[in-house]
Design a protein around this motif. Structure first.
Motif, PDB file in Angstrom:
ATOM      1  N   PHE A  18       0.843  -1.191   0.000  1.00 13.38           N
ATOM      2  CA  PHE A  18       0.000   0.000   0.000  1.00 13.38           C
ATOM      3  C   PHE A  18       0.878   1.241   0.000  1.00 13.38           C
ATOM      4  O   PHE A  18       1.724   1.421   0.867  1.00 13.38           O
ATOM      5  CB  PHE A  18      -0.935   0.013   1.205  1.00 13.38           C
ATOM      6  N   ALA A  23      -2.302   5.859  -3.781  1.00 12.29           N
ATOM      7  CA  ALA A  23      -3.739   5.673  -3.580  1.00 12.29           C
ATOM      8  C   ALA A  23      -4.473   7.007  -3.600  1.00 12.29           C
ATOM      9  O   ALA A  23      -5.545   7.135  -4.220  1.00 12.29           O
ATOM     10  CB  ALA A  23      -3.998   4.937  -2.258  1.00 12.29           C
ATOM     11  N   ARG A  63      -8.045   2.930  -0.453  1.00 14.85           N
ATOM     12  CA  ARG A  63      -7.725   1.632  -1.057  1.00 14.85           C
ATOM     13  C   ARG A  63      -6.874   1.873  -2.290  1.00 14.85           C
ATOM     14  O   ARG A  63      -6.987   2.901  -2.950  1.00 14.85           O
ATOM     15  CB  ARG A  63      -8.987   0.862  -1.470  1.00 14.85           C
ATOM     16  N   GLN A  64      -6.028   0.912  -2.583  1.00 17.45           N
ATOM     17  CA  GLN A  64      -5.176   0.980  -3.768  1.00 17.45           C
ATOM     18  C   GLN A  64      -5.667  -0.074  -4.746  1.00 17.45           C
ATOM     19  O   GLN A  64      -5.789  -1.240  -4.381  1.00 17.45           O
ATOM     20  CB  GLN A  64      -3.737   0.723  -3.355  1.00 17.45           C
TER      21      GLN A  64
END
Length: 95
Positions: A18, A23, A63-64
């Motif tokens: 992450f 993101a 969220r990615q």
């Protein structure tokens, strides 16, 4: 044998894929494109076949996305996925 207490080893740092900056940049790019096209968030989620709440998290940078999700979002917008990725790259390099 030594009577000294054994040292406890610190846990190894967890690796993560992450990337908060990525993101956030992706979220900014897709939000801008969605607004440019005049599509409501819930409408677009259906159009791109993405869960509505998950799509909201993408836009907020919580969220990615996976490659598959990037491809679905790009298809929903009617743009090449490479265009979205290029916009994300430009956004990150400006910061």
């Amino acid at each position: 044998m030594s009577s000294l207490p054994k040292k406890k080893l610190a846990p190894a740092p967890r690796s993560t894929s992450f990337e908060p900056a990525v993101a956030t940049a992706f979220g900014d790019v897709i939000r801008a494109e969605r607004l440019r096209q005049g599509i409501a968030q819930d409408q677009f989620a259906v159009l791109a076949n993405v869960d509505r709440s998950y799509y909201g998290k993408l836009e907020r940078g919580e969220r990615q996305p996976s490659l598959g999700l990037i491809l679905r979002v790009a298809k929903g917008f009617g743009v090449p996925a490479s265009d979205l990725v290029l916009r994300v790259e430009r956004s990150i390099t400006r910061e």
